[in-house]
Design a protein around this motif. Sequence first.
Motif, PDB file in Angstrom:
ATOM      1  N   SER A   1     -23.528   4.705 -38.180  1.00  0.00           N
ATOM      2  CA  SER A   1     -22.959   6.010 -37.843  1.00  0.00           C
ATOM      3  C   SER A   1     -23.887   6.861 -36.991  1.00  0.00           C
ATOM      4  O   SER A   1     -23.432   7.769 -36.283  1.00  0.00           O
ATOM      5  N   LYS A   2     -25.181   6.579 -37.009  1.00  0.00           N
ATOM      6  CA  LYS A   2     -26.100   7.398 -36.215  1.00  0.00           C
ATOM      7  C   LYS A   2     -25.926   7.162 -34.723  1.00  0.00           C
ATOM      8  O   LYS A   2     -26.407   7.950 -33.903  1.00  0.00           O
ATOM      9  N   HIS A   3     -25.231   6.077 -34.342  1.00  0.00           N
ATOM     10  CA  HIS A   3     -24.991   5.792 -32.931  1.00  0.00           C
ATOM     11  C   HIS A   3     -23.707   6.434 -32.420  1.00  0.00           C
ATOM     12  O   HIS A   3     -23.395   6.313 -31.236  1.00  0.00           O
ATOM     13  N   LEU A   4     -22.941   7.074 -33.289  1.00  0.00           N
ATOM     14  CA  LEU A   4     -21.635   7.591 -32.899  1.00  0.00           C
ATOM     15  C   LEU A   4     -21.704   9.094 -32.632  1.00  0.00           C
ATOM     16  O   LEU A   4     -22.281   9.852 -33.415  1.00  0.00           O
TER      17      LEU A   4
ATOM     18  N   GLY B   1     -22.752  16.053 -38.587  1.00  0.00           N
ATOM     19  CA  GLY B   1     -23.518  15.006 -37.938  1.00  0.00           C
ATOM     20  C   GLY B   1     -24.923  14.870 -38.480  1.00  0.00           C
ATOM     21  O   GLY B   1     -25.725  14.070 -37.976  1.00  0.00           O
ATOM     22  N   ARG B   2     -25.263  15.626 -39.513  1.00  0.00           N
ATOM     23  CA  ARG B   2     -26.615  15.591 -40.080  1.00  0.00           C
ATOM     24  C   ARG B   2     -26.815  14.329 -40.908  1.00  0.00           C
ATOM     25  O   ARG B   2     -25.965  13.949 -41.704  1.00  0.00           O
ATOM     26  N   ALA B   3     -27.962  13.675 -40.705  1.00  0.00           N
ATOM     27  CA  ALA B   3     -28.274  12.459 -41.462  1.00  0.00           C
ATOM     28  C   ALA B   3     -28.564  12.814 -42.909  1.00  0.00           C
ATOM     29  O   ALA B   3     -29.377  13.708 -43.186  1.00  0.00           O
ATOM     30  N   ARG B   4     -27.921  12.145 -43.841  1.00  0.00           N
ATOM     31  CA  ARG B   4     -28.133  12.378 -45.277  1.00  0.00           C
ATOM     32  C   ARG B   4     -28.929  11.248 -45.913  1.00  0.00           C
ATOM     33  O   ARG B   4     -29.609  11.438 -46.908  1.00  0.00           O
ATOM     34  N   TRP B   5     -28.801  10.037 -45.379  1.00  0.00           N
ATOM     35  CA  TRP B   5     -29.536   8.877 -45.869  1.00  0.00           C
ATOM     36  C   TRP B   5     -30.107   8.125 -44.673  1.00  0.00           C
ATOM     37  O   TRP B   5     -29.488   8.061 -43.613  1.00  0.00           O
ATOM     38  N   THR B   6     -31.276   7.549 -44.854  1.00  0.00           N
ATOM     39  CA  THR B   6     -31.851   6.654 -43.850  1.00  0.00           C
ATOM     40  C   THR B   6     -31.603   5.213 -44.272  1.00  0.00           C
ATOM     41  O   THR B   6     -31.215   4.941 -45.421  1.00  0.00           O
ATOM     42  N   LEU B   7     -31.840   4.304 -43.352  1.00  0.00           N
ATOM     43  CA  LEU B   7     -31.758   2.888 -43.713  1.00  0.00           C
ATOM     44  C   LEU B   7     -32.782   2.556 -44.791  1.00  0.00           C
ATOM     45  O   LEU B   7     -32.503   1.786 -45.722  1.00  0.00           O
ATOM     46  N   GLU B   8     -33.961   3.154 -44.689  1.00  0.00           N
ATOM     47  CA  GLU B   8     -34.993   2.949 -45.713  1.00  0.00           C
ATOM     48  C   GLU B   8     -34.478   3.352 -47.090  1.00  0.00           C
ATOM     49  O   GLU B   8     -34.701   2.639 -48.087  1.00  0.00           O
ATOM     50  N   ASP B   9     -33.787   4.488 -47.171  1.00  0.00           N
ATOM     51  CA  ASP B   9     -33.230   4.939 -48.450  1.00  0.00           C
ATOM     52  C   ASP B   9     -32.272   3.901 -49.028  1.00  0.00           C
ATOM     53  O   ASP B   9     -32.354   3.537 -50.211  1.00  0.00           O
TER      54      ASP B   9
ATOM     55  N   LEU C   1     -20.215  12.435 -32.810  1.00  0.00           N
ATOM     56  CA  LEU C   1     -19.162  13.115 -33.552  1.00  0.00           C
ATOM     57  C   LEU C   1     -18.760  14.444 -32.924  1.00  0.00           C
ATOM     58  O   LEU C   1     -17.855  15.119 -33.422  1.00  0.00           O
ATOM     59  N   GLY C   2     -19.412  14.826 -31.812  1.00  0.00           N
ATOM     60  CA  GLY C   2     -19.114  16.102 -31.192  1.00  0.00           C
ATOM     61  C   GLY C   2     -18.115  16.036 -30.057  1.00  0.00           C
ATOM     62  O   GLY C   2     -17.782  17.064 -29.473  1.00  0.00           O
ATOM     63  N   GLN C   3     -17.618  14.862 -29.719  1.00  0.00           N
ATOM     64  CA  GLN C   3     -16.718  14.739 -28.570  1.00  0.00           C
ATOM     65  C   GLN C   3     -15.259  14.959 -28.966  1.00  0.00           C
ATOM     66  O   GLN C   3     -14.914  15.010 -30.154  1.00  0.00           O
TER      67      GLN C   3
ATOM     68  N   ALA D   1     -23.679   7.481 -43.647  1.00  0.00           N
ATOM     69  CA  ALA D   1     -24.978   8.083 -43.965  1.00  0.00           C
ATOM     70  C   ALA D   1     -25.143   9.443 -43.307  1.00  0.00           C
ATOM     71  O   ALA D   1     -26.099  10.152 -43.603  1.00  0.00           O
ATOM     72  N   VAL D   2     -24.238   9.788 -42.401  1.00  0.00           N
ATOM     73  CA  VAL D   2     -24.279  11.106 -41.767  1.00  0.00           C
ATOM     74  C   VAL D   2     -23.105  11.940 -42.259  1.00  0.00           C
ATOM     75  O   VAL D   2     -22.068  11.395 -42.654  1.00  0.00           O
TER      76      VAL D   2
END
Length: 347
Positions: free
Chosen positions: A152-155, A54-62, A157-159, A48-49
């Motif tokens: 994926s929002k918990h990961l 790392g930008r969110a494209r979809w939410t769980l609601e979506d 991606l910048g490391q 979803a990101v």
Amino acid sequence: MGPPPVHLLGTGTALPGEPVGNDRLAERLGIPSAWVETFIGTRTRHFAVDLDTGRARWTLEDLCTDAADRALANAGADPSEVDFIVLATATPDALMPSTAALLADRLGIQGAAAYQLQSGCGGAVQAFAVARALLSLGPAGLGLVVGGDVCSKHLDLGQDFRDLPPAALVNYVLFGDGAGAAVVSGRPRPGARAALTHLEHRLAGLGLPPGQRVEWFGAADLRSGTAPRTPVREDYKAVEQRVPELARELRDALLTAADWSPESVDYLLPPQLGGRMTERITSELGRGLEWEPVSCVAETGNTGNALVLHQLDRLLPLLTPAQRALVLSVESSKWIRAGFTVEASDA
């Protein structure tokens, strides 16, 4: 006499964006693609990101809204017929308002009861258990069971992933995002596809440390420096050891509860962890039997609370009258075994 069955009228699923293959993921993480295939066995997953920004494209609601819309269309039902929603997730969009309430609003269901369960990958089974209890009070109505996660929002991606040990990399290649939904009723209706009969959802890890932990924290934790550096932790070795054992126990418990012989089962919906482990568990559970496996994890990644619903969505078109299926799910967070039996409708 046990609780009445839950009748499945229709299912629907949702996955964000295009599938991300192992070559693309390995390139982004700077790890060998062969390692992903050999160790995990998952070929694709959906995020979803955006992997690059790392930008969110979809939410769980979506995702839950898309899955629910498809389930309602599959069932030939209108949202106005839905009396309640039970949504299971480990990754709600916010602590408040609940994603279940937001989903009811998106569907335009005025006056529906909206329940949200905080759960791991056994949550869809837990949601069906709650739905069964609600339908026993009003069997003529319809309910909507939904499960989904945006892991994926918990990961981070910048490391620099080259410094991470394999145990830490697992969560970046094992999980995917998605949602699933099912329209249920307490009474058989024209067009009903199957009935969920014997159901089990039990703690099976008394005294054992959790196999997985997902943290949550707020601004005060971040300022004080007490927020955990690793928001998602998993003891993959413990998962490899315990999940097959619990899957065998669950298989035997459901067969006994339903008074089914192993030979009378047509389909097996095995626990969905990673492609490789799922293959091993499936082979062991059905050894010497002609059970046809119904699995999705190698294509979707581990989507948590959506997994069982994605498997059901694949199962229902396959079922013919009098056929049977075993649905098994093992949640490693605190070792929960969850599953149910499915019988095809006569129509």
